[in-house]
Design a protein around this motif. Structure first.
Motif, PDB file in Angstrom:
ATOM      1  N   PHE A  84       0.827  -1.200   0.000  1.00 19.86           N
ATOM      2  CA  PHE A  84       0.000   0.000   0.000  1.00 19.86           C
ATOM      3  C   PHE A  84       0.869   1.261   0.000  1.00 19.86           C
ATOM      4  O   PHE A  84       0.598   2.226  -0.736  1.00 19.86           O
ATOM      5  CB  PHE A  84      -0.924  -0.002   1.222  1.00 19.86           C
ATOM      6  CG  PHE A  84      -1.625   1.300   1.451  1.00 19.86           C
ATOM      7  CD1 PHE A  84      -2.730   1.654   0.688  1.00 19.86           C
ATOM      8  CD2 PHE A  84      -1.180   2.172   2.439  1.00 19.86           C
ATOM      9  CE1 PHE A  84      -3.371   2.855   0.899  1.00 19.86           C
ATOM     10  CE2 PHE A  84      -1.819   3.379   2.649  1.00 19.86           C
ATOM     11  CZ  PHE A  84      -2.919   3.727   1.878  1.00 19.86           C
ATOM     12  N   LEU A  85       1.920   1.281   0.827  1.00 17.48           N
ATOM     13  CA  LEU A  85       2.792   2.452   0.885  1.00 17.48           C
ATOM     14  C   LEU A  85       3.516   2.687  -0.431  1.00 17.48           C
ATOM     15  O   LEU A  85       3.704   3.839  -0.851  1.00 17.48           O
ATOM     16  CB  LEU A  85       3.805   2.292   2.019  1.00 17.48           C
ATOM     17  CG  LEU A  85       3.260   2.341   3.446  1.00 17.48           C
ATOM     18  CD1 LEU A  85       4.378   2.088   4.445  1.00 17.48           C
ATOM     19  CD2 LEU A  85       2.605   3.679   3.719  1.00 17.48           C
ATOM     20  N   SER A  86       3.941   1.619  -1.103  1.00 18.51           N
ATOM     21  CA  SER A  86       4.635   1.787  -2.381  1.00 18.51           C
ATOM     22  C   SER A  86       3.701   2.362  -3.442  1.00 18.51           C
ATOM     23  O   SER A  86       4.099   3.230  -4.225  1.00 18.51           O
ATOM     24  CB  SER A  86       5.212   0.445  -2.838  1.00 18.51           C
ATOM     25  OG  SER A  86       4.173  -0.490  -3.088  1.00 18.51           O
ATOM     26  N   VAL A  87       2.446   1.889  -3.465  1.00 19.72           N
ATOM     27  CA  VAL A  87       1.478   2.443  -4.421  1.00 19.72           C
ATOM     28  C   VAL A  87       1.217   3.910  -4.117  1.00 19.72           C
ATOM     29  O   VAL A  87       1.197   4.762  -5.014  1.00 19.72           O
ATOM     30  CB  VAL A  87       0.173   1.626  -4.382  1.00 19.72           C
ATOM     31  CG1 VAL A  87      -0.906   2.296  -5.233  1.00 19.72           C
ATOM     32  CG2 VAL A  87       0.424   0.210  -4.885  1.00 19.72           C
ATOM     33  N   ALA A  88       1.028   4.227  -2.838  1.00 21.94           N
ATOM     34  CA  ALA A  88       0.782   5.616  -2.460  1.00 21.94           C
ATOM     35  C   ALA A  88       1.984   6.499  -2.770  1.00 21.94           C
ATOM     36  O   ALA A  88       1.841   7.620  -3.289  1.00 21.94           O
ATOM     37  CB  ALA A  88       0.436   5.700  -0.973  1.00 21.94           C
ATOM     38  N   LEU A 185       9.791  -1.580  -1.324  1.00 19.74           N
ATOM     39  CA  LEU A 185       9.095  -0.293  -1.415  1.00 19.74           C
ATOM     40  C   LEU A 185       9.533   0.499  -2.639  1.00 19.74           C
ATOM     41  O   LEU A 185       8.694   1.100  -3.340  1.00 19.74           O
ATOM     42  CB  LEU A 185       9.365   0.512  -0.138  1.00 19.74           C
ATOM     43  CG  LEU A 185       8.760   1.916  -0.064  1.00 19.74           C
ATOM     44  CD1 LEU A 185       7.245   1.841  -0.020  1.00 19.74           C
ATOM     45  CD2 LEU A 185       9.284   2.669   1.153  1.00 19.74           C
ATOM     46  N   ILE A 186      10.822   0.501  -2.929  1.00 14.90           N
ATOM     47  CA  ILE A 186      11.326   1.263  -4.080  1.00 14.90           C
ATOM     48  C   ILE A 186      10.810   0.677  -5.385  1.00 14.90           C
ATOM     49  O   ILE A 186      10.335   1.418  -6.278  1.00 14.90           O
ATOM     50  CB  ILE A 186      12.868   1.294  -4.047  1.00 14.90           C
ATOM     51  CG1 ILE A 186      13.350   2.144  -2.864  1.00 14.90           C
ATOM     52  CG2 ILE A 186      13.431   1.835  -5.351  1.00 14.90           C
ATOM     53  CD1 ILE A 186      14.845   2.098  -2.659  1.00 14.90           C
ATOM     54  N   LEU A 187      10.878  -0.642  -5.534  1.00 13.35           N
ATOM     55  CA  LEU A 187      10.406  -1.267  -6.774  1.00 13.35           C
ATOM     56  C   LEU A 187       8.907  -1.044  -6.961  1.00 13.35           C
ATOM     57  O   LEU A 187       8.436  -0.744  -8.069  1.00 13.35           O
ATOM     58  CB  LEU A 187      10.734  -2.753  -6.758  1.00 13.35           C
ATOM     59  CG  LEU A 187      12.223  -3.117  -6.789  1.00 13.35           C
ATOM     60  CD1 LEU A 187      12.401  -4.632  -6.719  1.00 13.35           C
ATOM     61  CD2 LEU A 187      12.888  -2.567  -8.049  1.00 13.35           C
ATOM     62  N   GLY A 188       8.137  -1.181  -5.880  1.00 18.78           N
ATOM     63  CA  GLY A 188       6.707  -0.938  -5.983  1.00 18.78           C
ATOM     64  C   GLY A 188       6.388   0.502  -6.315  1.00 18.78           C
ATOM     65  O   GLY A 188       5.458   0.792  -7.095  1.00 18.78           O
ATOM     66  N   SER A 189       7.146   1.438  -5.771  1.00 20.28           N
ATOM     67  CA  SER A 189       6.921   2.854  -6.060  1.00 20.28           C
ATOM     68  C   SER A 189       7.231   3.177  -7.517  1.00 20.28           C
ATOM     69  O   SER A 189       6.516   3.961  -8.155  1.00 20.28           O
ATOM     70  CB  SER A 189       7.782   3.712  -5.131  1.00 20.28           C
ATOM     71  OG  SER A 189       7.485   3.457  -3.780  1.00 20.28           O
ATOM     72  N   ILE A 190       8.291   2.583  -8.040  1.00 21.75           N
ATOM     73  CA  ILE A 190       8.645   2.822  -9.440  1.00 21.75           C
ATOM     74  C   ILE A 190       7.546   2.317 -10.364  1.00 21.75           C
ATOM     75  O   ILE A 190       7.133   3.005 -11.316  1.00 21.75           O
ATOM     76  CB  ILE A 190       9.995   2.153  -9.752  1.00 21.75           C
ATOM     77  CG1 ILE A 190      11.126   2.877  -9.003  1.00 21.75           C
ATOM     78  CG2 ILE A 190      10.262   2.150 -11.250  1.00 21.75           C
ATOM     79  CD1 ILE A 190      12.455   2.180  -9.110  1.00 21.75           C
ATOM     80  N   ALA A 191       7.035   1.116 -10.081  1.00 17.99           N
ATOM     81  CA  ALA A 191       5.954   0.574 -10.911  1.00 17.99           C
ATOM     82  C   ALA A 191       4.683   1.400 -10.784  1.00 17.99           C
ATOM     83  O   ALA A 191       4.022   1.717 -11.787  1.00 17.99           O
ATOM     84  CB  ALA A 191       5.693  -0.881 -10.519  1.00 17.99           C
ATOM     85  N   ALA A 192       4.314   1.772  -9.565  1.00 18.14           N
ATOM     86  CA  ALA A 192       3.099   2.561  -9.365  1.00 18.14           C
ATOM     87  C   ALA A 192       3.238   3.955  -9.977  1.00 18.14           C
ATOM     88  O   ALA A 192       2.264   4.523 -10.490  1.00 18.14           O
ATOM     89  CB  ALA A 192       2.793   2.670  -7.876  1.00 18.14           C
ATOM     90  N   GLY A 193       4.449   4.524  -9.926  1.00 15.44           N
ATOM     91  CA  GLY A 193       4.663   5.831 -10.528  1.00 15.44           C
ATOM     92  C   GLY A 193       4.451   5.826 -12.028  1.00 15.44           C
ATOM     93  O   GLY A 193       3.838   6.744 -12.589  1.00 15.44           O
ATOM     94  N   TYR A 194       4.944   4.788 -12.697  1.00 16.09           N
ATOM     95  CA  TYR A 194       4.728   4.728 -14.141  1.00 16.09           C
ATOM     96  C   TYR A 194       3.249   4.487 -14.460  1.00 16.09           C
ATOM     97  O   TYR A 194       2.728   5.038 -15.442  1.00 16.09           O
ATOM     98  CB  TYR A 194       5.571   3.633 -14.781  1.00 16.09           C
ATOM     99  CG  TYR A 194       5.380   3.590 -16.288  1.00 16.09           C
ATOM    100  CD1 TYR A 194       6.029   4.503 -17.105  1.00 16.09           C
ATOM    101  CD2 TYR A 194       4.527   2.663 -16.875  1.00 16.09           C
ATOM    102  CE1 TYR A 194       5.847   4.506 -18.471  1.00 16.09           C
ATOM    103  CE2 TYR A 194       4.333   2.656 -18.249  1.00 16.09           C
ATOM    104  CZ  TYR A 194       4.987   3.578 -19.043  1.00 16.09           C
ATOM    105  OH  TYR A 194       4.797   3.585 -20.395  1.00 16.09           O
ATOM    106  N   LEU A 195       2.568   3.695 -13.655  1.00 13.14           N
ATOM    107  CA  LEU A 195       1.140   3.478 -13.865  1.00 13.14           C
ATOM    108  C   LEU A 195       0.373   4.789 -13.759  1.00 13.14           C
ATOM    109  O   LEU A 195      -0.521   5.070 -14.577  1.00 13.14           O
ATOM    110  CB  LEU A 195       0.617   2.471 -12.843  1.00 13.14           C
ATOM    111  CG  LEU A 195      -0.892   2.184 -12.875  1.00 13.14           C
ATOM    112  CD1 LEU A 195      -1.297   1.612 -14.238  1.00 13.14           C
ATOM    113  CD2 LEU A 195      -1.284   1.245 -11.746  1.00 13.14           C
ATOM    114  N   TRP A 196       0.722   5.613 -12.793  1.00 15.62           N
ATOM    115  CA  TRP A 196       0.066   6.910 -12.637  1.00 15.62           C
ATOM    116  C   TRP A 196       0.364   7.810 -13.832  1.00 15.62           C
ATOM    117  O   TRP A 196      -0.527   8.524 -14.326  1.00 15.62           O
ATOM    118  CB  TRP A 196       0.531   7.555 -11.353  1.00 15.62           C
ATOM    119  CG  TRP A 196      -0.062   8.895 -11.071  1.00 15.62           C
ATOM    120  CD1 TRP A 196       0.567  10.096 -11.078  1.00 15.62           C
ATOM    121  CD2 TRP A 196      -1.425   9.169 -10.723  1.00 15.62           C
ATOM    122  NE1 TRP A 196      -0.296  11.089 -10.762  1.00 15.62           N
ATOM    123  CE2 TRP A 196      -1.535  10.560 -10.546  1.00 15.62           C
ATOM    124  CE3 TRP A 196      -2.554   8.366 -10.562  1.00 15.62           C
ATOM    125  CZ2 TRP A 196      -2.730  11.173 -10.195  1.00 15.62           C
ATOM    126  CZ3 TRP A 196      -3.751   8.974 -10.219  1.00 15.62           C
ATOM    127  CH2 TRP A 196      -3.834  10.356 -10.045  1.00 15.62           C
TER     128      TRP A 196
END
Length: 284
Positions: A84-88, A185-196
């Motif tokens: 959840f934190l990585s997506v946020a 967290l970093i990998l999830g944030s990178i993926a979620a950032g590109y999705l956004w």
């Protein structure tokens, strides 16, 4: 007249001196207490390192089992929360950064900004703070209760070193957990950032997105990330175990020890982060 004036001036000077002494005492006592607490914590860390060095090979199967238990407790069980934190984090930081850089025509700065904000600073520090609140607070309650109920003295009576039994597995396990969760967290944030960014129709292909990120990374970033996260985990574990075990506690002293753990753990992580930043700036 001269004598009367002198008698009036003397109490005024004494009041002024007393006022200065009061201010000095009020300001000096917290500083002395802070320095004394830092001295005790550093001594506890040195004792832990000594035990790890001299007794690290004793009961290896049991130590591995306890380290694995701490990794599950501080890492595996927190993966849904960190998802959840990585997506946020990806939506709030990377997605908006990509959107704004696209609007001003500065997409070439995407990689350096992501590495600076997410990889070097926000990812490791956010992971450490979440573990401080989610893992270290119940851990200090557990250790403080064990100390108050006499379990530490029972271990010493059986010839078992409490530091080797209780502290070393937590230091190793929490350090590895912080490292793994930070990468997650970093990998999830990178993926979620590109999705956004994709949802906002930003003209950026996945290959270009990853190319900019890879171009901004260097071996120094990987080394600093590894050392910083391991350091955060070790510092948090040391502060937690210190307040749970190093002081003679009663049950009514567990709650204040928990509050001190949160405050000192937060300060220690920020100071360690500032130290890594200073070393990185001097080295570059």
């Amino acid at each position: 007249m001269t004598s009367a004036t002198g008698n009036e001036a003397a109490p005024l000077s004494q009041c002024s001196a007393g006022s200065h002494a009061g201010w000095a005492g009020a300001l000096g006592r917290p500083v002395v207490r802070t320095l004394w607490a830092a001295r005790e914590l550093i001594a506890f860390v040195l004792i832990t390192l000594g035990v790890l060095w001299t007794k690290g090979t004793r009961a290896p199967a049991w130590i591995r089992r306890q380290v694995g238990h701490q990794i599950v407790r501080a890492g595996v069980l927190l993966m849904p929360l960190f998802l959840f934190l990585s997506v946020a984090l990806g939506f709030l930081v990377i997605g908006q950064t990509v959107s704004w850089l696209s609007r001003v025509g500065a997409m070439e700065y995407l990689g350096p900004v992501m590495v600076l904000v997410i990889v070097r600073e926000l990812g490791p520090l956010l992971t450490a703070l979440v573990l401080l609140a989610r893992v270290c607070t119940p851990m200090v309650v557990e250790l403080g209760t064990a100390r108050a109920l006499g379990e530490v003295e029972a271990l010493e009576a059986l010839g078992i070193d409490p530091v080797h039994y209780m502290v070393v597995p937590r230091v190793v396990g929490l350090s590895l957990a912080v490292l793994a969760l930070t990468v997650y967290l970093i990998l999830g944030s990178i993926a979620a950032g590109y999705l956004w960014a994709f949802l906002q129709d930003v003209p950026l292909t996945p290959g270009e997105y990853l190319r900019q990120l890879a171009g901004a990374l260097s071996w120094v970033d990987f080394a600093v990330l590894t050392l910083k996260t391991l350091g955060f985990g070790a510092v948090l574990a040391a502060v937690t175990c210190f307040h749970g075990l190093a002081r003679p506690l009663r049950l009514d002293g567990v709650a204040p020890a928990t509050m001190r753990t949160v405050g000192q753990g937060l300060v220690a992580c920020i100071l360690l982060d500032a130290l890594f930043l200073l070393v990185y700036l001097v080295g570059s």
